[in-house]
Design an enzyme around this catalytic site. Structure first.
Site, PDB file in Angstrom:
ATOM      1  CE1 TYR A   1     -15.854 -15.981  51.346  1.00 39.51           C
ATOM      2  CE2 TYR A   1     -16.180 -16.944  49.182  1.00 39.51           C
ATOM      3  CZ  TYR A   1     -15.759 -15.901  49.971  1.00 39.51           C
ATOM      4  OH  TYR A   1     -15.255 -14.783  49.377  1.00 39.51           O
TER       5      TYR A   1
ATOM      6  CE  LYS B   1     -12.135  -7.330  65.703  1.00 40.77           C
ATOM      7  NZ  LYS B   1     -11.447  -6.039  65.541  1.00 40.77           N
TER       8      LYS B   1
ATOM      9  CG  ASP C   1      -9.392  -4.245  63.501  1.00 39.41           C
ATOM     10  OD1 ASP C   1      -8.570  -5.157  63.759  1.00 39.41           O
ATOM     11  OD2 ASP C   1      -9.990  -3.610  64.399  1.00 39.41           O
TER      12      ASP C   1
ATOM     13  CG  ASP D   1     -12.889 -12.685  48.869  1.00 40.31           C
ATOM     14  OD1 ASP D   1     -12.303 -12.845  47.776  1.00 40.31           O
ATOM     15  OD2 ASP D   1     -13.964 -12.086  48.982  1.00 40.31           O
TER      16      ASP D   1
ATOM     17  CG  ASP E   1     -10.025  -8.381  45.818  1.00 43.42           C
ATOM     18  OD1 ASP E   1      -9.551  -9.500  45.518  1.00 43.42           O
ATOM     19  OD2 ASP E   1     -11.045  -7.904  45.288  1.00 43.42           O
TER      20      ASP E   1
HETATM   21  C1  IPM Z   1     -12.114 -15.000  44.587  1.00 42.18           C
HETATM   22  C2  IPM Z   1     -13.479 -14.554  44.180  1.00 42.18           C
HETATM   23  C3  IPM Z   1     -14.491 -15.609  44.619  1.00 42.18           C
HETATM   24  C4  IPM Z   1     -14.415 -15.691  46.136  1.00 42.18           C
HETATM   25  C5  IPM Z   1     -15.931 -15.357  44.130  1.00 42.18           C
HETATM   26  C6  IPM Z   1     -15.990 -15.300  42.617  1.00 42.18           C
HETATM   27  C7  IPM Z   1     -16.886 -16.370  44.663  1.00 42.18           C
HETATM   28  O1  IPM Z   1     -13.772 -13.313  44.709  1.00 42.18           O
HETATM   29  O2  IPM Z   1     -11.650 -16.041  44.103  1.00 42.18           O
HETATM   30  O3  IPM Z   1     -11.473 -14.300  45.389  1.00 42.18           O
HETATM   31  O4  IPM Z   1     -15.051 -14.899  46.844  1.00 42.18           O
HETATM   32  O5  IPM Z   1     -13.709 -16.577  46.620  1.00 42.18           O
HETATM   33 MN    MN Z   2     -12.130 -12.385  45.803  1.00 46.44          MN
END
Ligand code: IPM
Ligand code: MN
Length: 370
Positions: free
Chosen positions: A142, A188, A220, A244, A248
């Site tokens: 990042y 990884k 993975d 990240d 999700d």
């Molecule tokens: C999160 C979001 C952020 C990230 C974005 C908005 C930059 O997806 O907080 O997970 O990738 O960290």
């Molecule tokens: Mn995110």
């Protein structure tokens, strides 16, 4: 307790959900006699419109002087075709994390018994899932050098220093000692040099935490195991990008990403935000789920060591869900708007109001408190 709270609504549904978080903070202040003062600040696309930058210097300065930050979301499709990532609204949160030194992002994922029907997993797999992701937040790909070469190719560089790994690893191990005593490092290491460094460093730190069982998984395989055996996980420790993605994925197990809170901690003012993002299609519709933000407020209370306050918030949220009340995407018996949810939780906190037990009268009776 006196606390200064920076409120950064941001974009999309950010302002709507943050408004509900503030209602809950006010209700907590009322019931427990605290003084919370709120400082509203611009960030993301909202800040670009006004000041031309996603993180104005005033926003950063005020955040630095506050005790905590309540953050909504950033992102606007309007900026999707920008040729560079630099001017995008997302830089608002990325720069804030970096400038405040918030190197640890904590994302708890717990399935709620009354919402198991929403999980894409079979009930027997989804039930009793209780894991927490420790995602490194100020390093890795990042924040590495990025750009375009003259030949048109592009690059993003990943760098990690051992010290960046050590500090988050310590926090993750500490957390594991308070939970079920298991830590899974995800990387990884068969391919990436940075993942190897994570392994070496985390192995060293693990010696200080002999009661914690340390395991390694490749990213993975981890992505697969989270779906196949989510109960196997306790604390997951990983880098910025993998964290990240996995957070999700893990959130989907609960049935709605709209339920998942997060805390970002480190050197500077801690930040609390829902993990769901700006959800531009729903902006202004009053349909977004404010629970993730409200539960982020509970994490803020934990951070202030206001444990009773935190547990009251969690209890009320769980109670409402168990009574079949939720925003539309939860497909429960009673559909509430974003603002109605916030009002209800705030009322439950201040009035000591208990929802009725019988399902049949629930819709009507609850509606009368709004
Ligand atoms: C999160 C979001 C952020 C990230 C974005 C908005 C930059 O997806 O907080 O997970 O990738 O960290
Ligand atoms: Mn995110």
């Amino acid at each position: 307790m006196d606390k200064k709270i920076a409120v950064l609504p941001g974009d999309g549904v950010g302002p709507e959900v943050v408004e509900q978080g503030v209602k809950v903070l006010e209700a907590i202040a009322d019931r427990f006699q605290h003084q919370f003062t709120f400082h509203y600040l611009d960030v993301g696309a909202a800040a670009i419109e006004k000041f031309g930058v996603p993180l104005p210097s005033n926003t950063l300065e005020v955040c630095q002087r506050c005790d905590a930050i309540l953050f909504g979301a950033v992102g606007d499709p309007k900026y999707d075709d920008l040729s560079s990532v630099q001017g995008r609204p997302e830089q608002g949160i990325l720069q804030l994390r970096k400038k405040l030194g918030l190197f640890t992002n904590i994302r708890p994922v717990r399935t709620v018994p009354s919402l198991l029907h929403l999980s894409p997993l079979k009930k027997e797999r989804a039930k009793n899932v209780d894991l927490v992701i420790y995602r490194e937040l100020t390093g890795g790909i990042y924040f590495g050098e990025k750009g375009r070469n003259p030949d048109g190719s592009a690059y993003d560089v990943t760098t990690y220093h051992a010290r960046e790994i050590e500090r988050i690893a310590r926090l993750a191990f500490k957390q594991a000692t308070k939970r079920r005593g298991k830590l899974t490092l995800v990387g990884k290491a068969s391919v990436l040099e940075t993942s190897l460094l994570w392994r070496e460093t985390v192995c060293k730190i693990s010696k200080q935490f002999p009661s914690v069982k340390l395991e390694f998984l490749h990213a993975d395989n981890a992505a697969m195991q989270i779906i196949l055996n989510p109960r196997e996980f306790d604390v997951i420790l990983t880098d910025n990008l993998i964290g990240d993605i996995l957070s999700d994925e893990a959130s989907a197990i609960t049935g709605s990403i709209g339920l998942l809170p997060s805390a970002s901690i480190g050197d500077g003012t801690p930040l609390f935000e829902p993990i769901h993002g700006s959800f531009p299609r729903a902006a202004g519709e009053d349909i977004a789920n404010p629970m993730a933000t409200i539960l982020s407020v509970a994490m803020m209370m934990d951070h202030f060591k206001l444990y009773e306050e935190a547990s009251v918030i969690r209890h009320k949220v769980r109670h409402a869900l168990e009574k079949g009340i939720g925003t539309a995407e939860l497909h429960l018996d009673t559909v509430y708007s974003c603002s109605q949810m916030g009002d209800m939780i705030a009322h439950l906190i201040t009035d000591h109001y208990e929802l009725p037990h019988s399902n049949s009268v629930m819709g009507e009776r609850v509606a009368t408190i709004i």
